[in-house]
Design a protein around this motif. Structure first.
Motif, mmCIF file in Angstrom:
data_model
loop_
_atom_site.group_PDB
_atom_site.id
_atom_site.type_symbol
_atom_site.label_atom_id
_atom_site.label_comp_id
_atom_site.label_asym_id
_atom_site.label_seq_id
_atom_site.Cartn_x
_atom_site.Cartn_y
_atom_site.Cartn_z
ATOM 1 N N THR A 7 0.827 -1.218 0.000
ATOM 2 C CA THR A 7 0.000 0.000 0.000
ATOM 3 C C THR A 7 0.856 1.260 0.000
ATOM 4 N N ARG A 12 3.077 6.569 -2.377
ATOM 5 C CA ARG A 12 4.225 7.092 -3.127
ATOM 6 C C ARG A 12 3.769 7.653 -4.477
ATOM 7 N N ARG A 58 -6.058 9.487 2.219
ATOM 8 C CA ARG A 58 -6.186 8.178 2.867
ATOM 9 C C ARG A 58 -7.509 7.497 2.497
ATOM 10 N N ASP A 90 -1.777 1.280 8.471
ATOM 11 C CA ASP A 90 -3.119 1.285 9.069
ATOM 12 C C ASP A 90 -3.930 0.093 8.586
ATOM 13 N N ARG A 142 18.263 0.220 5.738
ATOM 14 C CA ARG A 142 17.996 1.020 4.544
ATOM 15 C C ARG A 142 19.315 1.439 3.888
ATOM 16 N N ARG A 153 9.637 10.534 9.266
ATOM 17 C CA ARG A 153 8.465 9.807 8.775
ATOM 18 C C ARG A 153 7.734 9.085 9.912
ATOM 19 N N ASP A 160 3.845 9.636 10.662
ATOM 20 C CA ASP A 160 2.948 8.470 10.661
ATOM 21 C C ASP A 160 2.207 8.323 11.988
HETATM 22 O O1 CDP Z 1 8.985 1.226 2.570
HETATM 23 P P1 CDP Z 1 8.835 2.365 3.542
HETATM 24 O O2 CDP Z 1 8.485 1.873 4.893
HETATM 25 O O3 CDP Z 1 9.967 3.307 3.510
HETATM 26 O O4 CDP Z 1 7.602 3.244 3.059
HETATM 27 P P2 CDP Z 1 6.320 2.763 2.288
HETATM 28 O O5 CDP Z 1 5.696 1.592 2.975
HETATM 29 O O6 CDP Z 1 6.632 2.624 0.837
HETATM 30 O O7 CDP Z 1 5.325 3.996 2.495
HETATM 31 C C1 CDP Z 1 5.609 5.308 2.044
HETATM 32 C C2 CDP Z 1 4.875 6.317 2.929
HETATM 33 O O8 CDP Z 1 3.468 6.138 2.780
HETATM 34 C C3 CDP Z 1 5.154 6.123 4.420
HETATM 35 O O9 CDP Z 1 6.136 7.016 4.879
HETATM 36 C C4 CDP Z 1 3.821 6.378 5.107
HETATM 37 O O10 CDP Z 1 3.750 7.687 5.599
HETATM 38 C C5 CDP Z 1 2.785 6.238 4.023
HETATM 39 N N1 CDP Z 1 1.901 5.081 4.199
HETATM 40 C C6 CDP Z 1 0.765 5.238 4.958
HETATM 41 O O11 CDP Z 1 0.550 6.288 5.526
HETATM 42 N N2 CDP Z 1 -0.135 4.214 5.067
HETATM 43 C C7 CDP Z 1 0.077 3.034 4.470
HETATM 44 N N3 CDP Z 1 -0.839 2.078 4.581
HETATM 45 C C8 CDP Z 1 1.260 2.836 3.716
HETATM 46 C C9 CDP Z 1 2.168 3.887 3.613
#
Ligand code: CDP
Length: 220
Positions: free
Chosen positions: A33, A38, A107, A129, A155, A179, A183
Motif C-alpha cells: 500500500t 508514493r 487516505r 493502518d 535502509r 516519517r 505516521d
Molecule cells: O517502505 P517504507 O516503509 O519506507 O515506506 P512505504 O511503505 O513505501 O510507504 C511510504 C509512505 O506512505 C510512508 O512514509 C507512510 O507515511 C505512508 N503510508 C501510509 O501512511 N499508510 C500506508 N498504509 C502505507 C504507507
C-alpha cells in the motif's frame, strides 16, 4: 483456505520483505500500500502542488488515476497509465508520500482502492493502518518493528547494494525519524499497533527468523 493478513509497522522495519515471502509461500496476492501513497506523492511533485495546499490536493485526489497490476507475480504501480514502480523509490518521493499520507482525503481514496484491489480474495497487505483501519477484520495481524537505528542501518545497506551513490546513514536516520513522527502523529488513521496484532520486534532477528515467527503464529 482464505487468508487475510495485515502487516503494519514503521518505515524500514522489513514489512515488505516478510509480506512478499508470505505471499509467495501461501500463493496469495501481496499489496504494497505504501507504493500507492508514493504514487500520490509523485503526482504532487509532477504537478508542483504545495503539500500545504489541501484544497488542491483534495481536488486532484478525486480522480487520481492509480492502478496496480501484477506482472510475473510482481506488483507494478501505474500513475496516469505510466508504470512508475521505479520512479516512486527516490528519497524525494518518500518524503512527499509521507507528507500526503497525513491528508484525510488521500487516505480515504487509497483505502477505497486497496479494498477494491483485494476484493474478496486472499491477500497480504502491508502499510501503516492495515490492521487498524483497512482490514480491521483481518484474520492475522502483525506489527513489525525495530529500533530507528537498526531500520536506518538496513535502509543504508539496501541503498548501497542497489549501487546508490552518496548514501549517508545520518540523513537516512533523520528521514526515518521524520516519517515515524508523521505516521504516528497524524489525526486520521495513524500508525498504531492494532490491539489484536502480534508484535514482532525484528531488531535482533534475521529475515528467516521473522518469517518463521510469523508462520508459527499462523500455524501455517
Ligand atoms: O517502505 P517504507 O516503509 O519506507 O515506506 P512505504 O511503505 O513505501 O510507504 C511510504 C509512505 O506512505 C510512508 O512514509 C507512510 O507515511 C505512508 N503510508 C501510509 O501512511 N499508510 C500506508 N498504509 C502505507 C504507507
Amino acid at each position: 483456505m482464505k487468508y487475510t493478513i495485515a502487516i503494519d509497522g514503521p518505515a524500514g522495519a522489513g514489512k515488505s520483505t516478510i509480506a512478499k515471502l508470505l505471499a509467495k509461500k501461501l500463493d496469495i496476492l501481496y499489496l504494497d500500500t505504501g507504493a500507492m501513497y508514493r504514487a500520490v506523492g509523485l503526482k504532487t511533485i509532477q504537478e508542483k502542488i504545495d503539500i500545504q495546499d489541501i484544497v488542491k490536493i483534495d481536488a486532484i485526489i478525486e480522480d487520481i488515476n492509480i492502478k496496480v497490476r501484477y506482472i510475473d507475480g510482481k506488483q507494478h504501480t501505474f500513475l496516469d497509465d505510466v508504470d512508475v514502480s521505479q520512479k516512486i523509490r527516490t528519497s524525494e518521493v518518500s518524503l512527499a508520500a509521507s507528507n500526503v499520507a497525513v491528508i484525510k482525503s488521500v487516505r480515504l481514496k487509497m483505502v477505497e482502492l486497496q479494498r477494491s484491489i483485494a476484493g474478496d480474495q486472499s491477500v497480504v497487505m502491508d502499510g501503516r493502518d492495515i490492521g487498524t483501519y483497512v482490514l480491521p477484520n483481518a484474520q492475522f495481524k502483525f506489527f513489525i518493528t525495530a529500533t530507528a537505528e537498526e531500520r536506518a542501518k538496513r535502509r543504508f545497506l539496501e541503498m548501497k547494494e542497489n549501487g546508490e551513490k552518496n548514501v549517508d546513514y545520518d540523513i537516512i536516520l533523520e528521514d526515518i525519524k521524520y516519517r515515524d513522527k508523521n505516521d504516528s502523529n497524524r489525526s486520521f488513521a495513524p500508525l498504531r499497533k492494532a490491539e489484536d496484532a502480534i508484535l514482532v520486534d525484528t531488531t535482533e532477528l534475521s529475515v528467516d527468523e521473522v518469517l518463521q515467527k510469523v508462520l508459527a503464529n499462523m500455524n501455517a
